[in-house]
Design an enzyme around this catalytic site. Structure first.
Site, mmCIF file in Angstrom:
data_model
loop_
_atom_site.group_PDB
_atom_site.id
_atom_site.type_symbol
_atom_site.label_atom_id
_atom_site.label_comp_id
_atom_site.label_asym_id
_atom_site.label_seq_id
_atom_site.Cartn_x
_atom_site.Cartn_y
_atom_site.Cartn_z
ATOM 1 N N THR A 47 83.386 0.928 8.070
ATOM 2 C CA THR A 47 84.303 -0.051 7.780
ATOM 3 C C THR A 47 83.597 -0.731 6.373
ATOM 4 O O THR A 47 84.451 -1.008 5.510
ATOM 5 C CB THR A 47 84.247 -1.022 8.994
ATOM 6 O OG1 THR A 47 85.176 -0.311 10.067
ATOM 7 C CG2 THR A 47 85.409 -2.387 8.546
ATOM 8 N N TRP A 50 83.931 1.329 3.388
ATOM 9 C CA TRP A 50 85.368 1.205 2.991
ATOM 10 C C TRP A 50 85.513 0.163 2.175
ATOM 11 O O TRP A 50 86.290 0.466 1.180
ATOM 12 C CB TRP A 50 86.365 1.465 4.239
ATOM 13 C CG TRP A 50 87.554 1.441 3.585
ATOM 14 C CD1 TRP A 50 88.366 2.664 3.559
ATOM 15 C CD2 TRP A 50 88.644 0.350 3.270
ATOM 16 N NE1 TRP A 50 89.564 2.165 3.098
ATOM 17 C CE2 TRP A 50 89.744 0.973 3.007
ATOM 18 C CE3 TRP A 50 88.480 -0.941 3.335
ATOM 19 C CZ2 TRP A 50 90.846 0.235 2.806
ATOM 20 C CZ3 TRP A 50 89.634 -1.728 3.107
ATOM 21 C CH2 TRP A 50 90.783 -1.358 2.659
ATOM 22 N N HIS A 51 84.995 -0.986 2.291
ATOM 23 C CA HIS A 51 85.388 -2.164 1.406
ATOM 24 C C HIS A 51 84.544 -1.950 0.286
ATOM 25 O O HIS A 51 85.059 -2.705 -0.788
ATOM 26 C CB HIS A 51 85.052 -3.279 2.090
ATOM 27 C CG HIS A 51 85.858 -3.882 3.244
ATOM 28 N ND1 HIS A 51 85.789 -3.362 4.642
ATOM 29 C CD2 HIS A 51 87.162 -4.363 3.160
ATOM 30 C CE1 HIS A 51 86.887 -3.910 5.166
ATOM 31 N NE2 HIS A 51 87.772 -4.433 4.262
ATOM 32 N N GLY A 52 83.456 -1.399 -0.075
ATOM 33 C CA GLY A 52 82.963 -1.135 -1.327
ATOM 34 C C GLY A 52 81.661 -0.329 -1.378
ATOM 35 O O GLY A 52 80.895 -0.693 -0.383
ATOM 36 N N PHE A 198 89.462 -5.608 -4.589
ATOM 37 C CA PHE A 198 89.266 -4.313 -4.147
ATOM 38 C C PHE A 198 90.138 -3.447 -4.744
ATOM 39 O O PHE A 198 91.287 -3.671 -4.964
ATOM 40 C CB PHE A 198 89.411 -4.135 -2.472
ATOM 41 C CG PHE A 198 88.321 -4.887 -1.827
ATOM 42 C CD1 PHE A 198 87.066 -4.692 -1.951
ATOM 43 C CD2 PHE A 198 88.734 -5.872 -1.096
ATOM 44 C CE1 PHE A 198 86.287 -5.532 -1.183
ATOM 45 C CE2 PHE A 198 87.984 -6.861 -0.526
ATOM 46 C CZ PHE A 198 86.683 -6.668 -0.601
#
Length: 198
Positions: A47, A50-52, A198
């Site tokens: 997780t 996934w955000h960066g 994002f």
């Protein structure tokens, strides 16, 4: 078969996606405590990634992963036994610290913010803090009360004591809240949506 059926099947949140396509295929919580801990760690690490591709997002995922693992193992039982105020305080502090990690560019900046939040760097309240208190103090008070059940209890009491007033005033109150919220957002000179990053 229908648009509603399509969206019911395909409209999925990030959390639900990780639950369905990572956590459950890894075995979920059905294979013992050790495997549950491993599965939660994998999900929350992914997780964060996934955000960066930045250490602050990874640390954000690891932080929440560790907290959720501790709650599963022992902390959840403690939180159920202590007064609601302390479990609320625990939650709000961790959520705010998590958002600091999430919203800053790197870990040193995040740690600097966290230090300032607890009085590090010499002062707890500076000109910036005073600016935000003056401009957002009313919203802060409303938000603080909204975190409790005061409004829902008041609504229940009004429904019981003055049902006609509630029936006729509810649409007016909702419209007024929408207009005030829109005006408040329009008044902000620069208020970008966080996920536009994002």
């Amino acid at each position: 078969k229908s648009i509603s059926e399509f969206w019911r099947r395909w409209h999925i949140t990030l959390g639900a996606w990780f639950k369905s396509y990572v956590y459950f295929p890894l075995g979920g919580s059905r294979k013992g405590k050790g495997r549950t801990v491993f599965n939660l760690a994998v999900v929350w690490l992914l997780t964060g990634i996934w955000h960066g591709a930045s250490w602050n997002f990874i640390l954000w995922g690891v932080l929440y992963g560790l907290v959720i693992i501790m709650e599963k193992l022992f902390l959840g039982k403690i939180l159920e036994r202590i007064p609601d105020f302390f479990s609320w305080l625990y939650t709000i502090v961790l959520v705010i610290l998590g958002w600091v990690l999430f919203d800053t560019a790197d870990i040193p900046t995040a740690l600097g913010y966290m230090g300032a939040m607890f009085g590090g760097g010499g002062t707890l309240v500076d000109n910036t803090a005073m600016y935000y208190l003056i401009n957002y103090g009313v919203m802060f008070v409303i938000g603080t009360f909204a975190c409790t059940d005061i409004f829902s209890r008041a609504a229940e009491w009004l429904k019981e004591k003055m049902p006609l007033l509630v029936n006729y005033s509810t649409p007016i109150a909702k419209t007024a809240i929408m207009v005030l919220s829109t005006a408040y957002l329009a008044d902000a000179t620069y208020n970008p949506f966080l996920y536009f990053n994002f």
